[in-house]
Design an enzyme around this catalytic site. Structure first.
Site, PDB file in Angstrom:
ATOM      1  N   GLY A  42     -37.739  -0.709  67.681  1.00 28.85           N
ATOM      2  CA  GLY A  42     -37.675  -1.590  66.532  1.00 28.85           C
ATOM      3  C   GLY A  42     -38.663  -1.296  65.414  1.00 28.85           C
ATOM      4  O   GLY A  42     -38.381  -1.543  64.250  1.00 28.85           O
ATOM      5  N   GLU A  97     -45.678  -3.509  65.096  1.00 24.02           N
ATOM      6  CA  GLU A  97     -44.524  -4.176  65.714  1.00 24.02           C
ATOM      7  C   GLU A  97     -43.517  -4.593  64.653  1.00 24.02           C
ATOM      8  O   GLU A  97     -43.876  -4.818  63.495  1.00 24.02           O
ATOM      9  CB  GLU A  97     -44.996  -5.419  66.477  1.00 24.02           C
ATOM     10  CG  GLU A  97     -45.098  -5.205  67.980  1.00 24.02           C
ATOM     11  CD  GLU A  97     -43.737  -5.071  68.675  1.00 24.02           C
ATOM     12  OE1 GLU A  97     -42.739  -4.651  68.060  1.00 24.02           O
ATOM     13  OE2 GLU A  97     -43.681  -5.409  69.874  1.00 24.02           O
ATOM     14  N   ASP A  98     -42.274  -4.706  65.060  1.00 21.78           N
ATOM     15  CA  ASP A  98     -41.263  -5.247  64.156  1.00 21.78           C
ATOM     16  C   ASP A  98     -41.376  -6.776  64.118  1.00 21.78           C
ATOM     17  O   ASP A  98     -41.388  -7.386  63.061  1.00 21.78           O
ATOM     18  CB  ASP A  98     -39.848  -4.815  64.580  1.00 21.78           C
ATOM     19  CG  ASP A  98     -39.575  -5.019  66.074  1.00 21.78           C
ATOM     20  OD1 ASP A  98     -40.482  -5.453  66.823  1.00 21.78           O
ATOM     21  OD2 ASP A  98     -38.449  -4.724  66.509  1.00 21.78           O
ATOM     22  N   ASP A 101     -42.696 -12.501  69.026  1.00 27.11           N
ATOM     23  CA  ASP A 101     -41.941 -13.695  69.379  1.00 27.11           C
ATOM     24  C   ASP A 101     -42.776 -14.499  70.387  1.00 27.11           C
ATOM     25  O   ASP A 101     -43.705 -15.189  70.002  1.00 27.11           O
ATOM     26  CB  ASP A 101     -40.602 -13.192  69.946  1.00 27.11           C
ATOM     27  CG  ASP A 101     -39.574 -14.277  70.192  1.00 27.11           C
ATOM     28  OD1 ASP A 101     -39.445 -15.162  69.348  1.00 27.11           O
ATOM     29  OD2 ASP A 101     -38.891 -14.216  71.226  1.00 27.11           O
ATOM     30  N   SER A 102     -42.503 -14.358  71.676  1.00 27.11           N
ATOM     31  CA  SER A 102     -43.298 -15.076  72.681  1.00 27.11           C
ATOM     32  C   SER A 102     -44.719 -14.526  72.768  1.00 27.11           C
ATOM     33  O   SER A 102     -45.647 -15.234  73.168  1.00 27.11           O
ATOM     34  CB  SER A 102     -42.637 -14.949  74.048  1.00 27.11           C
ATOM     35  OG  SER A 102     -42.696 -13.612  74.496  1.00 27.11           O
ATOM     36  N   GLY A 103     -44.878 -13.242  72.396  1.00 21.95           N
ATOM     37  CA  GLY A 103     -46.167 -12.590  72.549  1.00 21.95           C
ATOM     38  C   GLY A 103     -46.298 -11.873  73.883  1.00 21.95           C
ATOM     39  O   GLY A 103     -47.329 -11.255  74.161  1.00 21.95           O
ATOM     40  N   ASN A 104     -45.258 -11.910  74.691  1.00 20.46           N
ATOM     41  CA  ASN A 104     -45.271 -11.233  75.997  1.00 20.46           C
ATOM     42  C   ASN A 104     -45.585  -9.758  75.875  1.00 20.46           C
ATOM     43  O   ASN A 104     -46.448  -9.225  76.575  1.00 20.46           O
ATOM     44  CB  ASN A 104     -43.884 -11.327  76.653  1.00 20.46           C
ATOM     45  CG  ASN A 104     -43.713 -12.591  77.452  1.00 20.46           C
ATOM     46  OD1 ASN A 104     -44.692 -13.147  77.954  1.00 20.46           O
ATOM     47  ND2 ASN A 104     -42.480 -13.055  77.560  1.00 20.46           N
ATOM     48  N   THR A 105     -44.849  -9.095  74.983  1.00 22.54           N
ATOM     49  CA  THR A 105     -45.011  -7.654  74.812  1.00 22.54           C
ATOM     50  C   THR A 105     -46.438  -7.334  74.372  1.00 22.54           C
ATOM     51  O   THR A 105     -47.083  -6.435  74.916  1.00 22.54           O
ATOM     52  CB  THR A 105     -44.011  -7.127  73.758  1.00 22.54           C
ATOM     53  OG1 THR A 105     -42.709  -7.608  74.083  1.00 22.54           O
ATOM     54  CG2 THR A 105     -44.001  -5.619  73.708  1.00 22.54           C
ATOM     55  N   LYS A 129     -42.999 -14.976  64.602  1.00 21.06           N
ATOM     56  CA  LYS A 129     -42.366 -16.275  64.879  1.00 21.06           C
ATOM     57  C   LYS A 129     -43.373 -17.119  65.644  1.00 21.06           C
ATOM     58  O   LYS A 129     -43.280 -17.242  66.868  1.00 21.06           O
ATOM     59  CB  LYS A 129     -41.138 -16.078  65.780  1.00 21.06           C
ATOM     60  CG  LYS A 129     -39.881 -15.597  65.106  1.00 21.06           C
ATOM     61  CD  LYS A 129     -38.692 -15.779  66.072  1.00 21.06           C
ATOM     62  CE  LYS A 129     -37.976 -14.486  66.316  1.00 21.06           C
ATOM     63  NZ  LYS A 129     -36.819 -14.601  67.227  1.00 21.06           N
ATOM     64  N   PHE A 151     -33.006 -15.860  65.383  1.00 17.85           N
ATOM     65  CA  PHE A 151     -32.845 -14.502  65.900  1.00 17.85           C
ATOM     66  C   PHE A 151     -32.408 -13.613  64.737  1.00 17.85           C
ATOM     67  O   PHE A 151     -31.345 -13.803  64.168  1.00 17.85           O
ATOM     68  CB  PHE A 151     -31.824 -14.442  67.039  1.00 17.85           C
ATOM     69  CG  PHE A 151     -31.862 -13.107  67.720  1.00 17.85           C
ATOM     70  CD1 PHE A 151     -32.810 -12.839  68.692  1.00 17.85           C
ATOM     71  CD2 PHE A 151     -30.986 -12.102  67.338  1.00 17.85           C
ATOM     72  CE1 PHE A 151     -32.884 -11.592  69.287  1.00 17.85           C
ATOM     73  CE2 PHE A 151     -31.052 -10.851  67.935  1.00 17.85           C
ATOM     74  CZ  PHE A 151     -31.995 -10.596  68.919  1.00 17.85           C
ATOM     75  N   ASP A 158     -32.680  -5.368  66.301  1.00 21.47           N
ATOM     76  CA  ASP A 158     -31.285  -5.194  66.743  1.00 21.47           C
ATOM     77  C   ASP A 158     -30.731  -6.429  67.425  1.00 21.47           C
ATOM     78  O   ASP A 158     -31.460  -7.311  67.868  1.00 21.47           O
ATOM     79  CB  ASP A 158     -31.208  -4.037  67.740  1.00 21.47           C
ATOM     80  CG  ASP A 158     -31.806  -4.416  69.101  1.00 21.47           C
ATOM     81  OD1 ASP A 158     -32.996  -4.782  69.144  1.00 21.47           O
ATOM     82  OD2 ASP A 158     -31.071  -4.385  70.109  1.00 21.47           O
ATOM     83  N   ARG A 164     -30.018  -2.224  63.373  1.00 24.89           N
ATOM     84  CA  ARG A 164     -31.399  -1.814  63.100  1.00 24.89           C
ATOM     85  C   ARG A 164     -31.533  -1.236  61.689  1.00 24.89           C
ATOM     86  O   ARG A 164     -32.584  -1.325  61.058  1.00 24.89           O
ATOM     87  CB  ARG A 164     -31.854  -0.749  64.104  1.00 24.89           C
ATOM     88  CG  ARG A 164     -32.012  -1.254  65.533  1.00 24.89           C
ATOM     89  CD  ARG A 164     -32.702  -0.191  66.373  1.00 24.89           C
ATOM     90  NE  ARG A 164     -32.606  -0.442  67.801  1.00 24.89           N
ATOM     91  CZ  ARG A 164     -33.429  -1.247  68.478  1.00 24.89           C
ATOM     92  NH1 ARG A 164     -34.394  -1.873  67.858  1.00 24.89           N
ATOM     93  NH2 ARG A 164     -33.276  -1.408  69.780  1.00 24.89           N
TER      94      ARG A 164
HETATM   95  P1  IMP Z   1     -41.960 -10.910  72.601  1.00 29.08           P
HETATM   96  O1  IMP Z   1     -42.427 -10.062  73.741  1.00 29.08           O
HETATM   97  O2  IMP Z   1     -41.244 -12.149  73.065  1.00 29.08           O
HETATM   98  O3  IMP Z   1     -43.047 -11.231  71.612  1.00 29.08           O
HETATM   99  O4  IMP Z   1     -40.824 -10.113  71.855  1.00 29.08           O
HETATM  100  C1  IMP Z   1     -41.119  -8.936  71.286  1.00 29.08           C
HETATM  101  C2  IMP Z   1     -39.904  -8.050  71.112  1.00 29.08           C
HETATM  102  O5  IMP Z   1     -38.657  -8.713  71.289  1.00 29.08           O
HETATM  103  C3  IMP Z   1     -39.882  -7.563  69.695  1.00 29.08           C
HETATM  104  O6  IMP Z   1     -40.669  -6.411  69.565  1.00 29.08           O
HETATM  105  C4  IMP Z   1     -38.417  -7.319  69.462  1.00 29.08           C
HETATM  106  O7  IMP Z   1     -38.080  -6.020  69.896  1.00 29.08           O
HETATM  107  C5  IMP Z   1     -37.717  -8.347  70.306  1.00 29.08           C
HETATM  108  N1  IMP Z   1     -37.353  -9.527  69.494  1.00 29.08           N
HETATM  109  C6  IMP Z   1     -37.965 -10.721  69.451  1.00 29.08           C
HETATM  110  N2  IMP Z   1     -37.365 -11.561  68.584  1.00 29.08           N
HETATM  111  C7  IMP Z   1     -36.345 -10.856  68.044  1.00 29.08           C
HETATM  112  C8  IMP Z   1     -35.361 -11.176  67.040  1.00 29.08           C
HETATM  113  O8  IMP Z   1     -35.289 -12.265  66.436  1.00 29.08           O
HETATM  114  N3  IMP Z   1     -34.480 -10.177  66.749  1.00 29.08           N
HETATM  115  C9  IMP Z   1     -34.522  -8.955  67.343  1.00 29.08           C
HETATM  116  N4  IMP Z   1     -35.432  -8.617  68.264  1.00 29.08           N
HETATM  117  C10 IMP Z   1     -36.334  -9.567  68.616  1.00 29.08           C
HETATM  118 MG    MG Z   2     -39.994  -4.462  69.463  1.00 27.49          MG
END
Ligand code: IMP
Ligand code: MG
Length: 179
Positions: A42, A97-98, A101-105, A129, A151, A158, A164
């Site tokens: 992404g 990062e693109d 979201d949750s911050g998990n990654t 977010k 989303f 994607d 993308r």
């Molecule tokens: P997290 O680990 O929940 O913070 O999510 C991180 C990853 O989930 C991002 O790097 C994206 O690749 C994917 N992601 C989260 N939200 C979206 C969205 O709204 N559209 C597309 N990809 C998302």
């Molecule tokens: Mg990503």
């Protein structure tokens, strides 16, 4: 079948904001070299757009991890798919990062990469977010746009690997999302 996509942030606005973020980073890292870490897939688009606007010397590396399968709901489990090619010890690194979201990654990456002793490690994301954050310890240093809980696709993001390449940030109309 094609999904209907509503434009949330138009291309011009995305580009203008990347100009500003790049100018800020170039000021903050004056006299230093910055090592950009692109989180595939992404972040490829955002990193390219950002990097070409930076006026400081930069190097870059790529890594890939996954927390999402298909669909729009995080599984919460992060898996390292491809590691960086080069060591980051002693370097000023910035994770690109693109979207966060949750911050998990990020929580996973900050722990993994922090243990490799970079001189400094900052985080830059095109979209954030904050209302979705589960890992509140994840703080973002440079943010393009904060968005609500939607989303989104485009600018590298994607939906089942599609969209993308859209040059704007869009939202798939809800009735079109099939999980
Ligand atoms: P997290 O680990 O929940 O913070 O999510 C991180 C990853 O989930 C991002 O790097 C994206 O690749 C994917 N992601 C989260 N939200 C979206 C969205 O709204 N559209 C597309 N990809 C998302
Ligand atoms: Mg990503």
């Amino acid at each position: 079948m094609r999904d209907r996509i509503r434009i949330l942030i138009p291309e011009m606005e995305v580009n203008r904001r990347i100009d500003e973020v790049a100018a800020q980073i170039s000021r903050d890292y004056q006299g230093k070299e910055l090592h950009l870490l692109c989180i595939l897939k992404g972040s490829v688009f955002f990193m390219s757009e950002l990097a070409r606007r930076l006026t400081i010397p930069v190097t870059m590396d790529f890594m890939s991890c996954s927390s999402y399968g298909s669909g729009t709901v995080s599984k919460g489990i992060v898996r390292l798919v491809k590691d960086l090619d080069d060591p980051i010890e002693g370097r000023d690194v910035m994770i690109i990062e693109d979207i966060i979201d949750s911050g998990n990654t990020m929580a996973y990456l900050l722990k993994l990469l922090g243990a490799r002793n970079p001189a400094s490690m900052k985080l830059c994301t095109l979209l954030d977010k904050p209302s979705r954050r589960v890992h509140h310890e994840v703080t973002v240093d440079y943010v393009g746009f904060q968005i609500e809980d939607l989303f989104v696709v485009g600018c590298g993001m994607d939906y089942n690997q599609r969209y993308r390449n859209l040059p704007y940030v869009g939202v798939i109309e809800p009735e079109d999302i099939r999980k």
